[in-house]
Design a protein around this motif. Structure first.
Motif, PDB file in Angstrom:
ATOM      1  N   LEU A  29       0.874  -1.234  -0.095  1.00 18.28           N
ATOM      2  CA  LEU A  29      -0.005  -0.077   0.038  1.00 18.28           C
ATOM      3  C   LEU A  29       0.932   1.199   0.038  1.00 18.28           C
ATOM      4  CD1 LEU A  29      -2.617  -1.165   2.864  1.00 18.28           C
ATOM      5  CD2 LEU A  29      -3.003  -1.025   0.004  1.00 18.28           C
ATOM      6  N   ASP A  30       0.519   2.398  -0.633  1.00 22.49           N
ATOM      7  CA  ASP A  30       1.057   3.722  -0.580  1.00 22.49           C
ATOM      8  C   ASP A  30      -0.054   4.722   0.242  1.00 22.49           C
ATOM      9  OD1 ASP A  30       1.084   6.338  -2.249  1.00 22.49           O
ATOM     10  OD2 ASP A  30       3.024   5.608  -2.016  1.00 22.49           O
ATOM     11  N   TRP A  31       0.611   5.312   1.273  1.00 24.21           N
ATOM     12  CA  TRP A  31      -0.276   6.104   2.072  1.00 24.21           C
ATOM     13  C   TRP A  31      -1.017   7.256   1.159  1.00 24.21           C
ATOM     14  CZ3 TRP A  31      -2.829   6.174   6.095  1.00 24.21           C
ATOM     15  CH2 TRP A  31      -3.100   7.219   6.480  1.00 24.21           C
ATOM     16  N   GLN A  32      -0.170   7.769   0.117  1.00 27.31           N
ATOM     17  CA  GLN A  32      -0.827   8.996  -0.638  1.00 27.31           C
ATOM     18  C   GLN A  32      -1.940   8.625  -1.552  1.00 27.31           C
ATOM     19  OE1 GLN A  32      -0.140  11.770   0.367  1.00 27.31           O
ATOM     20  NE2 GLN A  32       1.673  11.205   1.693  1.00 27.31           N
ATOM     21  N   ARG A  33      -1.738   7.281  -2.023  1.00 26.28           N
ATOM     22  CA  ARG A  33      -2.655   6.736  -2.953  1.00 26.28           C
ATOM     23  C   ARG A  33      -3.615   5.760  -2.202  1.00 26.28           C
ATOM     24  NH1 ARG A  33       0.323   2.405  -5.955  1.00 26.28           N
ATOM     25  NH2 ARG A  33      -0.154   1.387  -4.016  1.00 26.28           N
ATOM     26  N   ASP A  34      -3.291   4.911  -1.478  1.00 29.08           N
ATOM     27  CA  ASP A  34      -4.399   4.136  -0.752  1.00 29.08           C
ATOM     28  C   ASP A  34      -4.791   4.572   0.640  1.00 29.08           C
ATOM     29  OD1 ASP A  34      -4.124   2.055  -2.849  1.00 29.08           O
ATOM     30  OD2 ASP A  34      -2.034   1.980  -2.041  1.00 29.08           O
ATOM     31  N   GLY A  35      -4.037   5.551   1.066  1.00 29.85           N
ATOM     32  CA  GLY A  35      -4.483   6.047   2.623  1.00 29.85           C
ATOM     33  C   GLY A  35      -5.200   7.441   2.406  1.00 29.85           C
ATOM     34  N   PRO A  97       3.069  -5.395  12.200  1.00 31.34           N
ATOM     35  CA  PRO A  97       4.191  -5.587  11.365  1.00 31.34           C
ATOM     36  C   PRO A  97       3.732  -6.311  10.009  1.00 31.34           C
ATOM     37  CG  PRO A  97       4.966  -5.836  13.475  1.00 31.34           C
ATOM     38  CD  PRO A  97       3.710  -5.854  13.513  1.00 31.34           C
ATOM     39  N   GLY A  98       4.101  -5.657   8.608  1.00 30.25           N
ATOM     40  CA  GLY A  98       3.626  -6.102   7.545  1.00 30.25           C
ATOM     41  C   GLY A  98       2.147  -5.856   7.160  1.00 30.25           C
ATOM     42  N   HIS A  99       1.321  -5.487   8.085  1.00 30.51           N
ATOM     43  CA  HIS A  99      -0.041  -5.444   7.975  1.00 30.51           C
ATOM     44  C   HIS A  99      -0.394  -3.831   7.546  1.00 30.51           C
ATOM     45  CE1 HIS A  99      -0.240  -9.111   9.760  1.00 30.51           C
ATOM     46  NE2 HIS A  99      -1.511  -9.265   9.605  1.00 30.51           N
ATOM     47  N   GLY A 100      -1.206  -3.690   6.390  1.00 26.82           N
ATOM     48  CA  GLY A 100      -1.798  -2.210   6.328  1.00 26.82           C
ATOM     49  C   GLY A 100      -0.488  -1.316   5.638  1.00 26.82           C
ATOM     50  N   PHE A 101      -0.201  -0.257   6.420  1.00 24.00           N
ATOM     51  CA  PHE A 101       0.853   0.476   5.842  1.00 24.00           C
ATOM     52  C   PHE A 101       2.254   0.501   6.871  1.00 24.00           C
ATOM     53  CE2 PHE A 101      -3.150   2.454   4.921  1.00 24.00           C
ATOM     54  CZ  PHE A 101      -2.865   2.936   3.363  1.00 24.00           C
ATOM     55  N   THR A 102       2.229  -0.551   7.798  1.00 23.11           N
ATOM     56  CA  THR A 102       3.421  -0.839   8.574  1.00 23.11           C
ATOM     57  C   THR A 102       4.173  -1.811   7.829  1.00 23.11           C
ATOM     58  OG1 THR A 102       2.430  -0.471  10.936  1.00 23.11           O
ATOM     59  CG2 THR A 102       4.528  -2.016  10.635  1.00 23.11           C
ATOM     60  N   GLN A 103       5.657  -1.453   7.624  1.00 24.06           N
ATOM     61  CA  GLN A 103       6.638  -2.398   6.900  1.00 24.06           C
ATOM     62  C   GLN A 103       6.612  -3.921   7.496  1.00 24.06           C
ATOM     63  OE1 GLN A 103      10.143   0.090   7.020  1.00 24.06           O
ATOM     64  NE2 GLN A 103       9.672   1.088   5.139  1.00 24.06           N
ATOM     65  N   MET A 104       7.220  -4.795   6.824  1.00 26.37           N
ATOM     66  CA  MET A 104       7.577  -6.031   7.042  1.00 26.37           C
ATOM     67  C   MET A 104       8.740  -5.822   8.155  1.00 26.37           C
ATOM     68  SD  MET A 104       6.306  -8.799   6.168  1.00 26.37           S
ATOM     69  CE  MET A 104       5.335  -9.954   4.853  1.00 26.37           C
ATOM     70  N   THR A 230      -3.230  -6.632  -1.645  1.00 24.08           N
ATOM     71  CA  THR A 230      -1.701  -6.251  -1.585  1.00 24.08           C
ATOM     72  C   THR A 230      -0.914  -7.428  -1.218  1.00 24.08           C
ATOM     73  OG1 THR A 230      -2.764  -4.020  -0.762  1.00 24.08           O
ATOM     74  CG2 THR A 230      -0.341  -4.692  -0.174  1.00 24.08           C
ATOM     75  N   ARG A 231       0.101  -7.680  -1.958  1.00 21.53           N
ATOM     76  CA  ARG A 231       1.094  -8.877  -1.614  1.00 21.53           C
ATOM     77  C   ARG A 231       1.628  -8.967  -0.341  1.00 21.53           C
ATOM     78  NH1 ARG A 231       1.267  -7.898  -7.247  1.00 21.53           N
ATOM     79  NH2 ARG A 231       3.284  -6.685  -7.193  1.00 21.53           N
ATOM     80  N   ARG A 232       2.245  -7.614   0.362  1.00 18.94           N
ATOM     81  CA  ARG A 232       2.780  -7.732   1.370  1.00 18.94           C
ATOM     82  C   ARG A 232       1.800  -7.776   2.427  1.00 18.94           C
ATOM     83  NH1 ARG A 232       5.276  -1.919   3.450  1.00 18.94           N
ATOM     84  NH2 ARG A 232       3.044  -1.567   4.059  1.00 18.94           N
ATOM     85  N   HIS A 233       0.820  -7.373   2.710  1.00 19.48           N
ATOM     86  CA  HIS A 233      -0.420  -7.561   3.497  1.00 19.48           C
ATOM     87  C   HIS A 233      -0.670  -9.135   3.796  1.00 19.48           C
ATOM     88  CE1 HIS A 233      -3.679  -6.450   6.154  1.00 19.48           C
ATOM     89  NE2 HIS A 233      -4.291  -7.323   5.723  1.00 19.48           N
ATOM     90  N   VAL A 234      -0.680  -9.767   2.558  1.00 16.37           N
ATOM     91  CA  VAL A 234      -1.373 -11.129   2.478  1.00 16.37           C
ATOM     92  C   VAL A 234       0.056 -12.073   2.821  1.00 16.37           C
ATOM     93  CG1 VAL A 234      -1.589 -13.050   0.724  1.00 16.37           C
ATOM     94  CG2 VAL A 234      -2.781 -10.754   0.427  1.00 16.37           C
TER      95      VAL A 234
END
Length: 323
Positions: A29-35, A97-104, A230-234
């Motif tokens: 996710l990108d904050w400016q786009r998806d947030g 961690p890894g969910h939503g807008f938080t990094q892995m 979103t691949r990272r979230h999954v």
């Protein structure tokens, strides 16, 4: 530790509108786009802690209350409950961690102990020592692990309010097969990509949410769809399932130093409400501090999203009692 208040930029690609039937599979996710239309966006800030960038929502005043969502969710799941609780206390709600807008997390630390340690460090870096925490599903297990692992320095919460908490491990053959299967799928590199593409399908997301016993509104479905595409979230959700250690938590539960208040939904198809009484017996067996149980009817696993007023009314008197 640095914290920056989230702010919109002048011109970026447009977000997927909440309520849209379409979500686009992305790496993250990108904050400016998806947030841009994220629930309670004004409360959002970004914090560097433990080698990763966290998305945290911070609102209200008074004593600190920590909100932890469950596997596969994010801060969006508190969209109705957070502003209601912020009328009474200071609410701190991170994306795990890894969910939503938080990094892995570095080193793949998605297990229960690692995630509990990461949240504890985040609270220290934010300068908060919440005396009470509200955890949904796996979030309740994280709060319990924090309380158990921080008895010496007081960093663990003293009162845990569990919303359909995931404390009880699978026993028998299922307890062997299911964790092994979760570990196996995390070693399939393309699987998060495949599942993220599946997350584009609104009807598939609706079926998944309905399988929890909850009836989620259109806004909620669209936000989950955005996350599941979103691949990272999954990948983070799969990693949590593969690395989760509930048997150890279950073994440690009788020495839980925190007061435990359990809220269970009679319509929960993910975690049966009867498990709350198993946890009540287990947690109260040694320390003599028998947890309370409140049963909420006609709601499912995501009760706090279905009926935030009802859940807020159940939590409010619990906040007034000292830990």
């Amino acid at each position: 530790m640095t914290a920056t208040r989230a702010r919109p930029e002048q011109k970026r690609s447009r977000p997927t509108p909440v309520g849209s039937t379409r979500a686009v599979a992305r790496a993250e996710l990108d904050w400016q786009r998806d947030g841009a239309d994220w629930p309670n966006r004004a409360a959002s800030l970004f914090v560097e802690s433990g080698g990763m960038r966290w998305h945290v929502q911070h609102a209200g005043s008074g004593p600190s209350l920590l909100l932890l969502h469950g596997t596969g969710a994010s801060t969006h799941s508190w969209r109705g409950l957070l502003p209601r609780l912020a009328e009474r206390v200071t609410v701190i709600a991170p994306d795990l961690p890894g969910h939503g807008f938080t990094q892995m997390p570095p080193g793949g630390g998605l297990g229960l102990a690692a995630m509990s340690a990461a949240v504890t460090r985040l609270m220290r870096d934010l300068g908060h020592a919440p005396s009470t925490g509200v955890g949904h599903s796996a979030g309740a297990a994280i709060l319990a692990r924090m309380a158990l692992d921080n008895t010496d320095d007081g960093a663990g919460v003293g009162h845990i309010i569990s919303l359909n908490g995931a404390f009880v491990p699978l026993f028998g053959a299922a307890g062997v097969v299911m964790p092994a299967l979760a570990r196996l799928v995390t070693h399939v590199p393309f699987l998060p990509n495949v599942l993220a593409w599946r997350g584009e399908d609104k009807r598939a997301v609706e079926r998944l949410l309905a399988s929890t016993g909850s009836d989620i509104d259109a806004e909620g479905v669209a936000l989950y769809q955005r996350l599941f595409a979103t691949r990272r979230h999954v990948a983070a959700a799969l990693g949590m399932m593969a690395q989760w250690d509930l048997p150890t938590l279950w073994s440690d539960l009788p020495r839980l130093p925190a007061r435990l208040s359990l809220i269970a939904s009679s319509g929960d198809l993910t975690i049966p409400a009867t498990q709350a009484y198993d946890v009540q017996k287990r947690a109260g067996s040694a320390v003599g501090n028998v947890p309370s149980v409140q049963l909420v009817r006609r709601l499912g696993h995501l009760a706090h999203e279905e009926a935030p007023d009802t859940i807020a009314a159940m939590i409010a008197p619990l906040l007034e009692r000292p830990a």
